[in-house]
Design an enzyme around this catalytic site. Structure first.
Site, PDB file in Angstrom:
ATOM      1  N   SER A   1       0.824  -1.214   0.000  1.00 35.64           N
ATOM      2  CA  SER A   1       0.000   0.000   0.000  1.00 35.64           C
ATOM      3  C   SER A   1       0.855   1.260   0.000  1.00 35.64           C
ATOM      4  O   SER A   1       1.467   1.571  -0.995  1.00 35.64           O
ATOM      5  CB  SER A   1      -1.048   0.032   1.099  1.00 35.64           C
ATOM      6  OG  SER A   1      -2.050   0.961   0.696  1.00 35.64           O
TER       7      SER A   1
ATOM      8  N   HIS B   1       4.474  14.040   6.063  1.00 36.41           N
ATOM      9  CA  HIS B   1       4.319  15.479   5.815  1.00 36.41           C
ATOM     10  C   HIS B   1       5.040  16.211   6.943  1.00 36.41           C
ATOM     11  O   HIS B   1       4.881  15.846   8.112  1.00 36.41           O
ATOM     12  CB  HIS B   1       2.848  15.899   5.841  1.00 36.41           C
ATOM     13  CG  HIS B   1       1.981  15.137   4.908  1.00 36.41           C
ATOM     14  ND1 HIS B   1       1.863  15.466   3.579  1.00 36.41           N
ATOM     15  CD2 HIS B   1       1.186  14.061   5.111  1.00 36.41           C
ATOM     16  CE1 HIS B   1       1.014  14.619   2.994  1.00 36.41           C
ATOM     17  NE2 HIS B   1       0.595  13.762   3.904  1.00 36.41           N
TER      18      HIS B   1
ATOM     19  N   CYS C   1      -2.219  -3.180   3.070  1.00 37.85           N
ATOM     20  CA  CYS C   1      -3.291  -4.106   2.732  1.00 37.85           C
ATOM     21  C   CYS C   1      -2.841  -5.488   3.200  1.00 37.85           C
ATOM     22  O   CYS C   1      -1.657  -5.793   3.169  1.00 37.85           O
ATOM     23  CB  CYS C   1      -3.527  -4.145   1.227  1.00 37.85           C
ATOM     24  SG  CYS C   1      -4.063  -2.573   0.548  1.00 37.85           S
TER      25      CYS C   1
END
Length: 127
Positions: free
Chosen positions: A70, A75, A90
């Protein structure tokens, strides 16, 4: 479909400022930590934001690594010494939950925050 989405908001990070402002350095540390836990990076994208008007210092960075399992996204807000982390795996081909927890723990330790807010969300239902 079934997976695990981990998030962490990191405050007052004591890491070197370059990890908050240098997209290539940030992508590099993500790749290293991803490989160390046995997940597979398949693509990546980084973006350096310009300094905000009136801000002292450089803008933040977004670093995203797509995984076969995935994604990982980081950030940064250097002016606040803050970081948000997302690790989503996943569990289609196997349960990658332990690797996700190990990865987010390694990234948190690397950035050395004074305060952390963590969340875990089980996504989807087993087939």
């Amino acid at each position: 479909m079934q997976g695990l989405h981990l998030t962490a908001d990191l405050y007052d990070c004591a890491c070197d400022t370059r990890w908050l402002t240098d997209e290539q350095a940030l992508l590099s540390i993500c790749r290293q930590r991803i490989a160390a836990v046995g997940l597979r990076a398949v693509a990546e994208l980084g973006h350096q934001f310009p300094a905000a008007e009136g801000a002292a210092g450089p803008g933040g960075v977004t670093a995203t690594v797509l995984l076969a399992e995935s994604h990982v996204c980081v950030h940064t807000w250097p002016e606040q010494r803050a970081i948000t982390l997302d690790v989503y795996v996943c569990n289609f081909s196997g349960d990658h939950s332990d690797k996700a927890f190990t990865l987010i723990d390694a990234l948190i330790a690397f950035f050395s925050p004074a305060r952390i807010e963590r969340h875990a969300l089980a996504r989807g239902k087993p087939a």
